[in-house]
Design an enzyme around this catalytic site. Structure first.
Site, PDB file in Angstrom:
ATOM      1  N   HIS A  21       0.873  -1.189   0.000  1.00  0.00           N
ATOM      2  CA  HIS A  21       0.000   0.000   0.000  1.00  0.00           C
ATOM      3  C   HIS A  21       0.907   1.236   0.000  1.00  0.00           C
ATOM      4  CE1 HIS A  21      -3.648  -2.312   1.407  1.00  0.00           C
ATOM      5  NE2 HIS A  21      -2.707  -3.082   1.900  1.00  0.00           N
ATOM      6  N   GLU A  48      -7.688 -12.201   7.768  1.00  0.00           N
ATOM      7  CA  GLU A  48      -6.435 -11.682   8.323  1.00  0.00           C
ATOM      8  C   GLU A  48      -6.395 -11.856   9.846  1.00  0.00           C
ATOM      9  OE1 GLU A  48      -5.953  -7.595   7.254  1.00  0.00           O
ATOM     10  OE2 GLU A  48      -3.950  -7.422   8.144  1.00  0.00           O
ATOM     11  N   HIS A  65     -11.582  -4.997  -1.007  1.00  0.00           N
ATOM     12  CA  HIS A  65     -10.859  -4.800   0.254  1.00  0.00           C
ATOM     13  C   HIS A  65     -10.904  -6.024   1.158  1.00  0.00           C
ATOM     14  CE1 HIS A  65     -10.317  -3.407   4.468  1.00  0.00           C
ATOM     15  NE2 HIS A  65      -9.204  -2.991   3.920  1.00  0.00           N
ATOM     16  N   SER A  85     -19.243  -1.231   2.921  1.00  0.00           N
ATOM     17  CA  SER A  85     -20.275  -2.234   3.206  1.00  0.00           C
ATOM     18  C   SER A  85     -21.651  -1.605   3.383  1.00  0.00           C
ATOM     19  CB  SER A  85     -19.892  -3.026   4.464  1.00  0.00           C
ATOM     20  OG  SER A  85     -19.796  -2.150   5.563  1.00  0.00           O
ATOM     21  N   GLU A 143      -8.817  -0.540  -5.693  1.00  0.00           N
ATOM     22  CA  GLU A 143      -9.530  -1.203  -4.595  1.00  0.00           C
ATOM     23  C   GLU A 143     -10.941  -0.654  -4.423  1.00  0.00           C
ATOM     24  OE1 GLU A 143      -7.931  -2.777  -0.528  1.00  0.00           O
ATOM     25  OE2 GLU A 143      -8.286  -0.642  -0.330  1.00  0.00           O
TER      26      GLU A 143
HETATM   27  C1  BEZ Z   1     -16.700  -0.636   5.632  1.00  0.00           C
HETATM   28  O1  BEZ Z   1     -17.109   0.144   4.784  1.00  0.00           O
HETATM   29  O2  BEZ Z   1     -17.386  -1.549   6.076  1.00  0.00           O
HETATM   30  C2  BEZ Z   1     -15.314  -0.493   6.166  1.00  0.00           C
HETATM   31  C3  BEZ Z   1     -14.460   0.470   5.644  1.00  0.00           C
HETATM   32  C4  BEZ Z   1     -13.166   0.562   6.152  1.00  0.00           C
HETATM   33  C5  BEZ Z   1     -12.733  -0.287   7.147  1.00  0.00           C
HETATM   34  C6  BEZ Z   1     -13.590  -1.232   7.666  1.00  0.00           C
HETATM   35  C7  BEZ Z   1     -14.886  -1.344   7.161  1.00  0.00           C
HETATM   36 FE   FE2 Z   2      -2.866  -5.047   2.852  1.00  0.00          FE
END
Ligand code: BEZ
Ligand code: FE2
Length: 407
Positions: free
Chosen positions: A64, A210, A180, A146, A142
């Site tokens: 990254h 992870e 991601h 959610s 990426e």
């Molecule tokens: C999510 O959008 O769910 C999220 C974004 C960054 C880190 C963890 C979750």
């Molecule tokens: Fe990574």
């Protein structure tokens, strides 16, 4: 035409003596030096000294660059505390990023023999720099998010970034896709993005299993992520399960980064469906995630991850850490496997003409010199001594061109 000759040449997992390699931008022929000189009498001869080992350029498929400004800002030791610290400091770290800093970190990789790396990009800020590097870059656009309400915006933004990278596509800039993780990307987004990956034949990667917290959240919507998601998006339910997530990738061989907290049945699926694991031992150690069970995984690549969870991008350092982390493994089997991880295995997983010394492959090389004569040429010893005795490559070639390694 040029001919490169060293004491050992790494071909098909073996260290061949008495062969040399003829190349232009691509490798043309591998044969004894005399034969090559007879066949190509006008070729320039590049001869490396005793104890030199010619490898294909190494591949670090997971970094990254966006977080290259981190040194002591982020919290290490526990995945969840680290994630909170990333969210808190992300904007500052990204704003401290400069073109010079990115180039310095790419040069650090180059010095360790890395001629190709995979850059995970969430914002696209490093696209220009990557497009102008001599190193090959697999540019992983990426997708993350959610929250169902944000899907349309996120998908549109992802497509814009992907298209920008496609416009800059070249022999050294390879547009690709990153999802991601199962906890942070809505299944709808996963499906849409994977459709693009499939139709455009783009290399695909995803962080997967992870941490223990990730496993608990995906299995039972419980554990440390419950508090996180209550605060972050007012949700108490994971958007997907481990099985559902793996199912979405059934027909797309994918590079799964980490796979630390995997169970036997999931490893079976990963192996059976042609997926690979990008093993990042130092990142896993620093974030308190544990040890990936690489002895059960068929295809293992090796990545440094970003400076957001590591202290250097030196791939030799990563190999040395792997030797120590997997202390129960037979040293003389693990060392060759780690060299394979950054060459042959990565080559096969990426399906690009890199990572092997073979006709038709790009003339991407990393030349290392052992500090003295290898007395016991037994199986595994050359791989081991490259890993433990070499601090940096003597010389690096990309597309047949020697690159100066700046110190
Ligand atoms: C999510 O959008 O769910 C999220 C974004 C960054 C880190 C963890 C979750
Ligand atoms: Fe990574």
């Amino acid at each position: 035409m040029k001919i490169i000759s060293s004491k050992y040449t790494y071909i098909n997992g073996e260290y061949k003596k008495d062969v040399a390699v003829a190349f232009n931008t691509k490798i043309v022929k591998i044969a004894p030096l005399n034969d090559l000189q007879a066949k190509f009498p006008n070729a320039q001869l590049i001869k490396y000294p005793n104890n030199s080992v010619l490898y294909p350029g190494f591949i670090n498929p997971h970094v990254h660059l966006e977080f290259s400004a981190n040194k002591a800002t982020l919290k290490y030791g526990n995945f969840m505390s680290w994630l909170y610290s990333v969210i808190e400091n992300r904007n500052t770290l990204v704003s401290n990023l400069s073109e010079d800093l990115i180039k310095e970190k790419c040069n650090e990789m180059l010095k360790s023999g890395v001629t190709t790396f995979g850059a995970i990009s969430s914002f696209g800020a490093e696209l220009e720099v990557c497009a102008n590097l001599k190193q090959r870059v697999i540019f992983f656009n990426e997708v993350i998010g959610s929250n169902p309400a944000a899907i349309d915006t996120l998908f549109a933004d992802f497509k814009n970034r992907l298209n920008e990278s496609i416009e800059l596509k070249s022999e050294t800039l390879i547009p690709a896709i990153a999802i991601h993780s199962p906890y942070s990307v809505h299944p709808f987004l996963i499906r849409e993005v994977l459709n693009i990956a499939k139709s455009q034949k783009l290399i695909t990667t995803a962080h997967f299993l992870e941490s223990q917290a990730e496993r608990e959240w995906l299995e039972s919507s419980s554990g440390d992520f419950l508090e996180f998601f209550k605060n972050f998006s007012n949700t108490t339910q994971a958007v997907t399960t481990i099985e559902e997530f793996l199912n979405a990738f059934k027909n797309i061989p994918t590079l799964f980064t980490h796979t630390v907290q995997v169970k036997e049945s999931e490893i079976e699926t990963i192996n059976k469906n042609g997926h690979s694991t990008i093993h990042c031992p130092r990142s896993n150690r620093l974030l308190g995630c544990g040890r990936a069970p690489i002895e059960y995984i068929d295809r293992v690549l090796l990545g440094t991850d970003g400076l957001s969870s590591n202290y250097s991008l030196n791939i030799l350092e990563e190999m040395r850490s792997a030797l120590n982390m997997h202390f129960q493994a037979d040293l003389n089997k693990l060392a060759p496997r780690l060299i394979e991880a950054v060459t042959t295995t990565a080559s096969n997983a990426l399906n690009l003409k890199i990572g092997k010394i073979e006709p038709e492959y790009w003339a991407d090389f990393a030349i290392f010199t052992l500090p003295d004569d290898l007395k016991y040429e037994e199986k595994g010893s050359l791989a081991l001594h490259t890993i433990i005795n070499c601090e940096s490559a003597d010389s690096v070639y990309i597309g047949g061109e020697e690159l100066r390694i700046k110190s």
